[in-house]
Write an enzyme that holds these catalytic residues in place. Structure first.
Site, PDB file in Angstrom:
ATOM      1  N   ARG A  35      58.683  36.726  41.722  1.00 29.56           N
ATOM      2  CA  ARG A  35      58.039  36.873  40.414  1.00 29.56           C
ATOM      3  C   ARG A  35      59.083  37.157  39.337  1.00 29.56           C
ATOM      4  NH1 ARG A  35      53.224  38.672  37.545  1.00 29.56           N
ATOM      5  NH2 ARG A  35      52.083  37.858  39.301  1.00 29.56           N
ATOM      6  N   THR A 144      41.006  34.920  47.141  1.00 31.76           N
ATOM      7  CA  THR A 144      40.551  34.800  45.757  1.00 31.76           C
ATOM      8  C   THR A 144      39.121  34.267  45.700  1.00 31.76           C
ATOM      9  OG1 THR A 144      40.923  33.639  43.670  1.00 31.76           O
ATOM     10  CG2 THR A 144      41.711  32.537  45.631  1.00 31.76           C
ATOM     11  N   SER A 179      42.422  24.911  41.320  1.00 31.35           N
ATOM     12  CA  SER A 179      43.859  24.729  41.048  1.00 31.35           C
ATOM     13  C   SER A 179      44.535  24.616  42.406  1.00 31.35           C
ATOM     14  CB  SER A 179      44.443  25.930  40.293  1.00 31.35           C
ATOM     15  OG  SER A 179      44.665  27.016  41.192  1.00 31.35           O
ATOM     16  N   TYR A 181      46.975  26.424  43.445  1.00 25.22           N
ATOM     17  CA  TYR A 181      47.088  27.796  43.967  1.00 25.22           C
ATOM     18  C   TYR A 181      45.815  28.178  44.727  1.00 25.22           C
ATOM     19  CZ  TYR A 181      45.763  32.652  43.803  1.00 25.22           C
ATOM     20  OH  TYR A 181      45.247  33.865  44.146  1.00 25.22           O
ATOM     21  N   HIS A 182      44.656  27.941  44.089  1.00 25.13           N
ATOM     22  CA  HIS A 182      43.404  28.321  44.745  1.00 25.13           C
ATOM     23  C   HIS A 182      43.198  27.511  46.025  1.00 25.13           C
ATOM     24  CE1 HIS A 182      42.460  29.933  40.616  1.00 25.13           C
ATOM     25  NE2 HIS A 182      41.951  30.899  41.344  1.00 25.13           N
ATOM     26  N   LYS A 185      44.796  29.022  48.930  1.00 26.44           N
ATOM     27  CA  LYS A 185      44.055  30.181  49.451  1.00 26.44           C
ATOM     28  C   LYS A 185      42.910  29.729  50.367  1.00 26.44           C
ATOM     29  CE  LYS A 185      45.990  33.786  47.387  1.00 26.44           C
ATOM     30  NZ  LYS A 185      46.441  35.009  48.061  1.00 26.44           N
ATOM     31  N   ARG A 326      42.764  23.807  31.225  1.00 23.84           N
ATOM     32  CA  ARG A 326      42.373  23.668  32.637  1.00 23.84           C
ATOM     33  C   ARG A 326      41.203  22.710  32.768  1.00 23.84           C
ATOM     34  NH1 ARG A 326      42.814  29.743  35.138  1.00 23.84           N
ATOM     35  NH2 ARG A 326      44.592  30.388  33.891  1.00 23.84           N
TER      36      ARG A 326
HETATM   37  N1  USQ Z   1      41.083  32.036  30.405  1.00 26.05           N
HETATM   38  C1  USQ Z   1      40.822  31.947  29.027  1.00 26.05           C
HETATM   39  N2  USQ Z   1      41.810  32.326  28.189  1.00 26.05           N
HETATM   40  C2  USQ Z   1      43.028  32.781  28.603  1.00 26.05           C
HETATM   41  C3  USQ Z   1      43.267  32.855  29.988  1.00 26.05           C
HETATM   42  C4  USQ Z   1      42.275  32.478  30.858  1.00 26.05           C
HETATM   43  O1  USQ Z   1      39.732  31.553  28.601  1.00 26.05           O
HETATM   44  O2  USQ Z   1      43.870  33.079  27.747  1.00 26.05           O
HETATM   45  C5  USQ Z   1      40.007  31.665  31.354  1.00 26.05           C
HETATM   46  C6  USQ Z   1      40.433  30.653  32.395  1.00 26.05           C
HETATM   47  O3  USQ Z   1      40.275  29.339  31.924  1.00 26.05           O
HETATM   48  C7  USQ Z   1      39.508  31.006  33.561  1.00 26.05           C
HETATM   49  C8  USQ Z   1      39.289  32.505  33.436  1.00 26.05           C
HETATM   50  O4  USQ Z   1      39.685  32.832  32.106  1.00 26.05           O
HETATM   51  O5  USQ Z   1      38.268  30.370  33.398  1.00 26.05           O
HETATM   52  C9  USQ Z   1      40.110  33.326  34.404  1.00 26.05           C
HETATM   53  O6  USQ Z   1      41.463  32.976  34.249  1.00 26.05           O
HETATM   54  P1  USQ Z   1      42.658  33.911  34.783  1.00 26.05           P
HETATM   55  O7  USQ Z   1      43.936  33.314  34.321  1.00 26.05           O
HETATM   56  O8  USQ Z   1      42.389  35.330  34.470  1.00 26.05           O
HETATM   57  O9  USQ Z   1      42.454  33.803  36.349  1.00 26.05           O
HETATM   58  P2  USQ Z   1      42.875  32.693  37.408  1.00 26.05           P
HETATM   59  O10 USQ Z   1      43.838  31.696  36.886  1.00 26.05           O
HETATM   60  O11 USQ Z   1      41.623  32.158  38.003  1.00 26.05           O
HETATM   61  O12 USQ Z   1      43.678  33.535  38.467  1.00 26.05           O
HETATM   62  C10 USQ Z   1      43.651  34.956  38.524  1.00 26.05           C
HETATM   63  C11 USQ Z   1      44.853  35.426  39.334  1.00 26.05           C
HETATM   64  C12 USQ Z   1      44.723  34.904  40.755  1.00 26.05           C
HETATM   65  C13 USQ Z   1      43.383  35.325  41.325  1.00 26.05           C
HETATM   66  C14 USQ Z   1      42.257  34.848  40.426  1.00 26.05           C
HETATM   67  C15 USQ Z   1      40.898  35.292  40.858  1.00 26.05           C
HETATM   68  O13 USQ Z   1      46.060  34.989  38.746  1.00 26.05           O
HETATM   69  O14 USQ Z   1      45.808  35.378  41.545  1.00 26.05           O
HETATM   70  O15 USQ Z   1      43.239  34.779  42.591  1.00 26.05           O
HETATM   71  O16 USQ Z   1      42.449  35.383  39.112  1.00 26.05           O
HETATM   72  S1  USQ Z   1      39.641  34.107  40.486  1.00 26.05           S
HETATM   73  O17 USQ Z   1      39.739  33.721  39.080  1.00 26.05           O
HETATM   74  O18 USQ Z   1      38.369  34.691  40.810  1.00 26.05           O
HETATM   75  O19 USQ Z   1      39.937  32.957  41.310  1.00 26.05           O
END
Ligand code: USQ
Length: 411
Positions: A35, A144, A179, A181-182, A185, A326
């Protein structure tokens, strides 16, 4: 209990390590500094610098009296991992050592191959190390909620019971990750489930939603014990990003329509869930899955809450819907079950106005370090023409967000 934490330098790994060592677990941490290197390479430095892992462990021991073993190396390097197993003989391993950022995995070929290789080889190495050294060692892997995607039916906790042509079978719940990444998982979960059946290993997979928060009880005495905290477009999660944007006076970046709904949790609850899983381990041969979150919010709801909390501190917070980098459903059904960890004893922390104000105050202490250039998203998911109707339930060109029809309509 001897607990080995893979990825102990990361946002969650470090906070977990301090907490468990204070609770009387014997803790050793492993990290390859991925990281830190990636943040430097991509010029996305965290909000504040943190000492290296050796220095943090020494500082922690001097303040708490709790020693912590530190091993710098790569879990993908099998001889390195087995040497740690030989010297520490863990009874449980917490696997946080995966590349965790969805945008990083979608950035280009190099990042995609790294994510695939790192996340799958690290998990496979861990399984083999457990088989070689102690088959009873409990693996807790951070998964996740994003493995499920946003299907148009309720999301069960890991498994789905299917009635088909008069017979019944229980399968792993179908996955539609959004994604690469997902997707890794999903794949590491399949690997673990496979080896549970083949070798009788014991595994808990914690399908976690996006985490927020900075402070834990252990970091409060000394700011140098805070976790690595990213707010940039690649490594920052949405709520942490919004907090920094609010303090920086940048409009909150709601991607697209903002109806994307996810299950969120405080970093305090991540630690609590891991501890509950450690104390009540999976049985031999069991692939146990928990959906690890506390409450669901749409991005619009999160933005509105941060705006309101900002007002309490005199911050004028604006919200802006920007084009979504995205490919994801922006309005969808979302109803995941999350009773498993509650039944193990989880006492959730909720996202109250006080919690938001407290986090904003910590970010305010570092407002001079905020680099506004890191906020706007650069990584795009795809460039081709995509019919967004395929993104929801993935069932073809029907309306994916349509609710199930009541059965009386068929009559
Ligand atoms: N989002 C926005 N604005 C931003 C950033 C994100 O609207 O500035 C939206 C994204 O499009 C998404 C949501 O917020 O719909 C969540 O995004 P995120 O960046 O908080 O989360 P994500 O990329 O899905 O990944 C994060 C962690 C990851 C974990 C995951 C859980 O980085 O390690 O596995 O959250 S989950 O989202 O339930 O898959």
């Amino acid at each position: 209990m001897r607990v080995l934490i893979l990825g102990g330098d990361g946002y969650l790994g470090w906070a977990t390590a301090m907490h468990l060592s204070r609770q009387g677990f014997e803790v050793a941490v492993v990290d390859n500094y991925f990281r830190r290197r990636a943040c430097t390479e991509l010029n996305r430095e965290p909000l504040f610098p943190v000492p290296n892992l050796h220095q943090r462990a020494e500082l922690w021991e001097s303040l708490s009296g709790c020693p912590m073993g530190v091993h710098i190396g790569d879990v993908c390097d099998y001889p390195f991992l087995t040497s740690v197993f030989r010297s520490f003989a863990p009874e449980a391993v917490i696997h946080y050592a995966e590349q965790p950022a969805a945008p990083y995995s979608m950035r280009g070929h190099r990042e995609a191959i790294f994510t695939l290789t790192n996340n799958l080889v690290s998990t496979a190495n861990l399984v083999h190390a457990v088989q070689e050294h102690n088959l009873r060692c409990h693996i807790i892997k951070l998964g996740t909620m994003g493995v499920y995607g946003t299907p148009n039916i309720d999301i069960e906790e890991g498994y789905l019971e299917v009635d088909y042509k008069g017979r019944r079978h229980t399968f792993l719940y179908p996955k539609t990750p959004g994604s690469l990444y997902h997707l890794t998982k999903v794949q590491d979960g399949d690997l673990l489930y496979f080896y549970c059946r083949m070798w009788g290993i014991r595994v808990t997979d914690l399908n976690q939603g996006p985490v927020y928060g900075l402070d834990t009880e252990e970091s409060r005495p000394d700011r140098r014990l805070l976790p690595i905290f990213n707010y940039d477009d690649v490594f920052g999660t949405v709520l942490n990003r919004f907090l920094v944007q609010a303090v920086a006076g940048v409009p909150l970046t709601v991607y697209g329509r903002g109806g994307q709904t996810r299950g969120y949790l405080n970093i305090l609850d991540t630690i609590a869930c891991v501890k509950l899983a450690l104390r009540q381990p999976a049985a031999a041969g069991q692939y146990r899955v928990f959906n690890q979150f506390v409450e669901t919010f749409s991005v619009n709801e999160l933005a509105a809450r941060v705006q309101a909390a900002g007002q309490e501190l005199g911050l004028a917070v604006e919200i802006q819907n920007i084009p979504n980098p995205r490919l994801e459903a922006e309005e969808h059904y979302y109803n995941p079950v999350h009773t498993g960890l509650l039944s193990l004893g989880l006492k959730p922390h909720y996202l109250t106005a006080d919690v938001l104000v407290d986090m904003l105050q910590t970010v305010l202490d570092h407002r001079r370090s905020i680099n506004k250039a890191l906020i706007f998203p650069e990584v795009q998911w795809g460039s081709g023409e995509i019919d967004k109707r395929f993104l929801g339930a993935g069932r073809g060109p029907g309306d994916a967000s349509r609710s199930p029809q009541p059965s009386c309509q068929a009559a």
